[in-house]
Design a protein around this motif. Structure first.
Motif, PDB file in Angstrom:
ATOM      1  N   PRO A 102       0.824  -1.204   0.000  1.00 12.82           N
ATOM      2  CA  PRO A 102       0.000   0.000   0.000  1.00 12.82           C
ATOM      3  C   PRO A 102       0.856   1.250   0.000  1.00 12.82           C
ATOM      4  N   PHE A 180      -6.455  -3.329  -1.340  1.00 12.45           N
ATOM      5  CA  PHE A 180      -5.108  -2.774  -1.454  1.00 12.45           C
ATOM      6  C   PHE A 180      -4.574  -2.815  -2.884  1.00 12.45           C
ATOM      7  N   TYR A 183      -6.109   0.311  -4.256  1.00 13.22           N
ATOM      8  CA  TYR A 183      -5.427   1.405  -3.557  1.00 13.22           C
ATOM      9  C   TYR A 183      -4.102   1.715  -4.246  1.00 13.22           C
ATOM     10  N   CYS A 215      -9.084   8.009   8.490  1.00 16.18           N
ATOM     11  CA  CYS A 215      -8.468   8.523   7.264  1.00 16.18           C
ATOM     12  C   CYS A 215      -7.982   9.958   7.425  1.00 16.18           C
ATOM     13  N   PHE A 293     -12.051   6.640  -1.593  1.00 21.28           N
ATOM     14  CA  PHE A 293     -11.999   6.899  -0.157  1.00 21.28           C
ATOM     15  C   PHE A 293     -13.364   7.188   0.438  1.00 21.28           C
ATOM     16  N   SER A 296     -13.864   3.761   1.409  1.00 23.56           N
ATOM     17  CA  SER A 296     -12.978   3.460   2.530  1.00 23.56           C
ATOM     18  C   SER A 296     -13.471   4.117   3.812  1.00 23.56           C
TER      19      SER A 296
END
Length: 326
Positions: A102, A180, A183, A215, A293, A296
Motif C-alpha cells: 500500500p 489494497f 489502492y 483517514c 476513499f 474506505s
C-alpha cells in the motif's frame, strides 16, 4: 500433482514468456489468472518433473514444504509446452509483492527506522489502549492466508508499526487483496499532474466531509510528510475554503468534494480544472481518489476503525517532516 514436482534446477530459471530446458525453448501454454494483482517478478520459476519431461533429467521429489505454495493466492500456475518434446513442465509465477505494498507503507513511511515484525498474534486491541481498534475481530496470524501475513509483516518491518487498516481488512482476506490492489493502482500512479501531497490532501478533505477519523488522521500525517507543511492538513479539516491553499489546490479540492458529495458534475467543473492546469485524465484521478476513499471512509465508519497513535505526531517536527526522500 504436487507430489510429482521436483526440486528447482538452476538451468530452468528463466525470464517470463520463454523458459528453456536442455537448450530447447518452452512457450507458455496457459496461465491461470493472478489472484493478487497482475505484476510478476522478472523471473519465472519453472519446476521440472522427471516423469513428464525427461529432457531435464531425473530430479528429486518435491519437499513437503513446497506443497502449500500451490494453494497460495500469491502464486499462479503456468503450463509450459515444449515444441520438440512431448510433455509439460509445471511452473508458477510469483506475484511481485513490492508493487502491491500500500502507498501508505511503500512511500510515506519507508524511511522510518525498521523494526522486527511482531511474532505474537495480531490483536483486536491497540497495544497502548484498552479500546478495540474496531468492532470486528482480527484473525490470529496462524489463521491468515500466507500472502496477507507476509505483506503485513513487511509493512510492519518497514514502517515501524502496522497501520490498523491492515488488521481490520484481514477479517475478509479476499476483500483485503482487492482493496489494497486498487489502492495501489490509484495512489502509486506515476503519471498525471497530481503529486503525492495532492493525493493525500484530497483524502484529508473528503474524509473530513465523510467524518472518518481514521483517514483524516492517517492521511493527514502522510500529507505533512510529503508537503513538509505541518499545519495545512489541519486547516483543511476545519475549513478547506479558509485554508492557506493556492488557487490550483482550491480548484482541485472543489472538484474532489463535488464528487464526494455526489453533486451533479458538469462541464463547468472540468473547465475550472483546466484553467488551473488539470486535464481530463487528472480529473479522473481526482475523482477516483475521492470515490475510493468515500468507500474506505464508510468501511472505517461501520467497523469503528481507530487510528494508530503513531499517526498523530508524524510530520509535525522538521525532522519527521523530512524523513521521506521523495
Amino acid at each position: 500433482m504436487c507430489a510429482a514436482v521436483g526440486r528447482l534446477p538452476q538451468a530452468v530459471l528463466q525470464s517470463p514468456g520463454t523458459a528453456r530446458c536442455a537448450g530447447k525453448a518452452l512457450r507458455p501454454r496457459a496461465v491461470a489468472p493472478p489472484c493478487f494483482g497482475s505484476a510478476v517478478l522478472p523471473s519465472c520459476l519453472v519446476l521440472s518433473c522427471w516423469s513428464v519431461l525427461p529432457c531435464c533429467g531425473p530430479v528429486a521429489r518435491t519437499d513437503a514444504d513446497l506443497a502449500p505454495l500451490f494453494g497460495s493466492p500469491r502464486y499462479s500456475l503456468t503450463l509450459w509446452q515444449d515444441t520438440d518434446v512431448s510433455g509439460t513442465a509445471l511452473g508458477w509465477q510469483r506475484q511481485e509483492a513490492a508493487r502491491h505494498l500500500p502507498f501508505l507503507a511503500s512511500r510515506g513511511l519507508l524511511k522510518r527506522p525498521p523494526v522486527a515484525a511482531q511474532r505474537h498474534a495480531y490483536s483486536t486491541k491497540d497495544d497502548s489502549s484498552v479500546r478495540p481498534i474496531g468492532r470486528y475481530p482480527v484473525p490470529n496470524k496462524k489463521d491468515m492466508p500466507y500472502d496477507i501475513v507476509e505483506l503485513m509483516e513487511e509493512v510492519e518491518v518497514k514502517t515501524g508499526f502496522l497501520p490498523n487498516v491492515f488488521k481490520a481488512m484481514s477479517h475478509r482476506p479476499a476483500e483485503f487483496r482487492a482493496f489494497f490492489a486498487y489502492y495501489n493502482v490509484i495512489m502509486n500512479k506515476e503519471t498525471g499532474r497530481l503529486s503525492k501531497a495532492d493525493k493525500e490532501l484530497i483524502i484529508v478533505a473528503t474524509s473530513a466531509v465523510n467524518r472518518c477519523p481514521y483517514c483524516v488522521v492517517a492521511h493527514g500525517a502522510l500529507h505533512r510528510i510529503y508537503s513538509k507543511q505541518p499545519t495545512l492538513a489541519d486547516q483543511v479539516v476545519v475549513n478547506w475554503e479558509l485554508a492557506d491553499l493556492s488557487s490550483r489546490d482550491l480548484a482541485m479540492l472543489e472538484f474532489a468534494l463535488a464528487v464526494c458529495r455526489a453533486e451533479n458534475i458538469t462541464e463547468e467543473h472540468f473547465q475550472k480544472l483546466e484553467a488551473h492546469g488539470f486535464d481530463r485524465e487528472d480529473a479522473w484521478d481526482i475523482a477516483t481518489i475521492a470515490a475510493f476513499f468515500a468507500m474506505s471512509n464508510r468501511i472505517a465508519h461501520f467497523v469503528d476503525l481507530r487510528p494508530n497513535k503513531e499517526f498523530y505526531n508524524m510530520g509535525r517536527t522538521p525532522r519527521e517532516a523530512g524523513r521521506d526522500g521523495a
